[in-house]
Scaffold this motif. Structure first.
Motif, PDB file in Angstrom:
ATOM      1  N   MET A   1       0.842  -1.182   0.000  1.00 32.81           N
ATOM      2  CA  MET A   1       0.000   0.000   0.000  1.00 32.81           C
ATOM      3  C   MET A   1       0.883   1.241   0.000  1.00 32.81           C
ATOM      4  O   MET A   1       1.765   1.382   0.824  1.00 32.81           O
ATOM      5  CB  MET A   1      -0.891  -0.024   1.242  1.00 32.81           C
ATOM      6  N   THR A   2       0.635   2.122  -0.929  1.00 26.65           N
ATOM      7  CA  THR A   2       1.383   3.375  -1.005  1.00 26.65           C
ATOM      8  C   THR A   2       0.605   4.468  -0.291  1.00 26.65           C
ATOM      9  O   THR A   2      -0.589   4.639  -0.512  1.00 26.65           O
ATOM     10  CB  THR A   2       1.605   3.782  -2.476  1.00 26.65           C
ATOM     11  N   THR A   3       1.284   5.185   0.576  1.00 25.24           N
ATOM     12  CA  THR A   3       0.674   6.278   1.307  1.00 25.24           C
ATOM     13  C   THR A   3       1.330   7.578   0.867  1.00 25.24           C
ATOM     14  O   THR A   3       2.547   7.693   0.903  1.00 25.24           O
ATOM     15  CB  THR A   3       0.879   6.099   2.824  1.00 25.24           C
ATOM     16  N   THR A   4       0.521   8.542   0.468  1.00 25.73           N
ATOM     17  CA  THR A   4       1.089   9.836   0.096  1.00 25.73           C
ATOM     18  C   THR A   4       1.466  10.606   1.357  1.00 25.73           C
ATOM     19  O   THR A   4       0.993  10.301   2.460  1.00 25.73           O
ATOM     20  CB  THR A   4       0.091  10.675  -0.715  1.00 25.73           C
ATOM     21  N   TYR A   5       2.300  11.606   1.169  1.00 25.27           N
ATOM     22  CA  TYR A   5       2.728  12.424   2.307  1.00 25.27           C
ATOM     23  C   TYR A   5       1.530  13.084   2.985  1.00 25.27           C
ATOM     24  O   TYR A   5       1.425  13.084   4.210  1.00 25.27           O
ATOM     25  CB  TYR A   5       3.741  13.478   1.855  1.00 25.27           C
ATOM     26  N   SER A   6       0.602  13.610   2.221  1.00 26.32           N
ATOM     27  CA  SER A   6      -0.557  14.280   2.830  1.00 26.32           C
ATOM     28  C   SER A   6      -1.454  13.292   3.575  1.00 26.32           C
ATOM     29  O   SER A   6      -2.014  13.613   4.624  1.00 26.32           O
ATOM     30  CB  SER A   6      -1.353  15.067   1.793  1.00 26.32           C
ATOM     31  N   GLU A   7      -1.583  12.060   3.072  1.00 23.80           N
ATOM     32  CA  GLU A   7      -2.347  11.030   3.794  1.00 23.80           C
ATOM     33  C   GLU A   7      -1.649  10.672   5.102  1.00 23.80           C
ATOM     34  O   GLU A   7      -2.297  10.477   6.136  1.00 23.80           O
ATOM     35  CB  GLU A   7      -2.508   9.775   2.940  1.00 23.80           C
ATOM     36  N   TRP A   8      -0.328  10.552   5.051  1.00 25.01           N
ATOM     37  CA  TRP A   8       0.455  10.204   6.232  1.00 25.01           C
ATOM     38  C   TRP A   8       0.285  11.259   7.328  1.00 25.01           C
ATOM     39  O   TRP A   8       0.013  10.941   8.475  1.00 25.01           O
ATOM     40  CB  TRP A   8       1.923  10.047   5.853  1.00 25.01           C
ATOM     41  N   THR A   9       0.467  12.525   6.969  1.00 26.48           N
ATOM     42  CA  THR A   9       0.390  13.587   7.972  1.00 26.48           C
ATOM     43  C   THR A   9      -1.042  13.791   8.475  1.00 26.48           C
ATOM     44  O   THR A   9      -1.243  14.135   9.632  1.00 26.48           O
ATOM     45  CB  THR A   9       0.968  14.910   7.442  1.00 26.48           C
ATOM     46  N   ALA A  10      -2.034  13.559   7.624  1.00 29.20           N
ATOM     47  CA  ALA A  10      -3.431  13.699   8.047  1.00 29.20           C
ATOM     48  C   ALA A  10      -3.809  12.647   9.094  1.00 29.20           C
ATOM     49  O   ALA A  10      -4.670  12.887   9.941  1.00 29.20           O
ATOM     50  CB  ALA A  10      -4.360  13.604   6.846  1.00 29.20           C
ATOM     51  N   ALA A  11      -3.153  11.486   9.062  1.00 28.59           N
ATOM     52  CA  ALA A  11      -3.466  10.396   9.993  1.00 28.59           C
ATOM     53  C   ALA A  11      -2.739  10.535  11.327  1.00 28.59           C
ATOM     54  O   ALA A  11      -2.989   9.765  12.249  1.00 28.59           O
ATOM     55  CB  ALA A  11      -3.116   9.057   9.356  1.00 28.59           C
ATOM     56  N   GLN A  12      -1.857  11.513  11.462  1.00 29.62           N
ATOM     57  CA  GLN A  12      -1.120  11.688  12.709  1.00 29.62           C
ATOM     58  C   GLN A  12      -1.986  12.370  13.759  1.00 29.62           C
ATOM     59  O   GLN A  12      -2.843  13.183  13.442  1.00 29.62           O
ATOM     60  CB  GLN A  12       0.124  12.559  12.481  1.00 29.62           C
ATOM     61  N   GLU A  13      -1.732  12.017  15.002  1.00 25.37           N
ATOM     62  CA  GLU A  13      -2.338  12.723  16.125  1.00 25.37           C
ATOM     63  C   GLU A  13      -1.301  13.704  16.640  1.00 25.37           C
ATOM     64  O   GLU A  13      -0.107  13.560  16.374  1.00 25.37           O
ATOM     65  CB  GLU A  13      -2.748  11.725  17.203  1.00 25.37           C
ATOM     66  N   ARG A  14      -1.747  14.707  17.371  1.00 18.45           N
ATOM     67  CA  ARG A  14      -0.821  15.729  17.860  1.00 18.45           C
ATOM     68  C   ARG A  14      -1.072  15.994  19.338  1.00 18.45           C
ATOM     69  O   ARG A  14      -2.185  15.903  19.811  1.00 18.45           O
ATOM     70  CB  ARG A  14      -0.983  17.025  17.081  1.00 18.45           C
ATOM     71  N   ALA A  15       0.009  16.324  20.028  1.00 22.76           N
ATOM     72  CA  ALA A  15      -0.063  16.677  21.447  1.00 22.76           C
ATOM     73  C   ALA A  15       0.942  17.795  21.698  1.00 22.76           C
ATOM     74  O   ALA A  15       1.944  17.913  20.995  1.00 22.76           O
ATOM     75  CB  ALA A  15       0.268  15.468  22.312  1.00 22.76           C
ATOM     76  N   ASN A  46      11.564  13.663   8.595  1.00 21.44           N
ATOM     77  CA  ASN A  46      10.307  13.580   9.343  1.00 21.44           C
ATOM     78  C   ASN A  46       9.823  12.133   9.383  1.00 21.44           C
ATOM     79  O   ASN A  46      10.456  11.242   8.828  1.00 21.44           O
ATOM     80  CB  ASN A  46       9.251  14.521   8.740  1.00 21.44           C
ATOM     81  N   SER A  47       8.701  11.892  10.023  1.00 20.16           N
ATOM     82  CA  SER A  47       8.219  10.525  10.260  1.00 20.16           C
ATOM     83  C   SER A  47       7.774   9.814   8.993  1.00 20.16           C
ATOM     84  O   SER A  47       7.551   8.599   9.016  1.00 20.16           O
ATOM     85  CB  SER A  47       7.082  10.541  11.271  1.00 20.16           C
ATOM     86  N   TYR A  48       7.659  10.509   7.892  1.00 23.72           N
ATOM     87  CA  TYR A  48       7.280   9.863   6.627  1.00 23.72           C
ATOM     88  C   TYR A  48       8.298   8.785   6.243  1.00 23.72           C
ATOM     89  O   TYR A  48       7.986   7.851   5.536  1.00 23.72           O
ATOM     90  CB  TYR A  48       7.147  10.924   5.539  1.00 23.72           C
ATOM     91  N   LEU A  49       9.519   8.905   6.765  1.00 23.27           N
ATOM     92  CA  LEU A  49      10.548   7.882   6.515  1.00 23.27           C
ATOM     93  C   LEU A  49      10.125   6.518   7.042  1.00 23.27           C
ATOM     94  O   LEU A  49      10.566   5.487   6.530  1.00 23.27           O
ATOM     95  CB  LEU A  49      11.853   8.275   7.223  1.00 23.27           C
ATOM     96  N   PHE A  50       9.283   6.466   8.060  1.00 22.43           N
ATOM     97  CA  PHE A  50       8.920   5.216   8.731  1.00 22.43           C
ATOM     98  C   PHE A  50       7.673   4.561   8.161  1.00 22.43           C
ATOM     99  O   PHE A  50       7.225   3.564   8.679  1.00 22.43           O
ATOM    100  CB  PHE A  50       8.721   5.469  10.226  1.00 22.43           C
TER     101      PHE A  50
END
Length: 51
Positions: A1-15, A46-50
């Protein structure tokens, strides 16, 4: 499954965490089961590497 950068960052939670009197925003993902694992990246990456 390929995840785009915008999909990856949209799925992150923030604190917001306080470090030495400074508020820092931390993005993270909570996925899977089992023991937790923490991945840390350096600057300027950034975390997109993972993905």
């Amino acid at each position: 499954m390929t995840t785009t950068y915008s999909e990856w960052t949209a799925a992150q939670e923030r604190a917001t965490v306080a470090v030495d009197g400074h508020d820092l925003e931390v993005a993270y993902r909570d996925e899977g089961t089992g023991d937790p694992v923490v991945f840390l990246h350096g600057i300027p990456t950034n975390s997109y590497l993972f993905r």
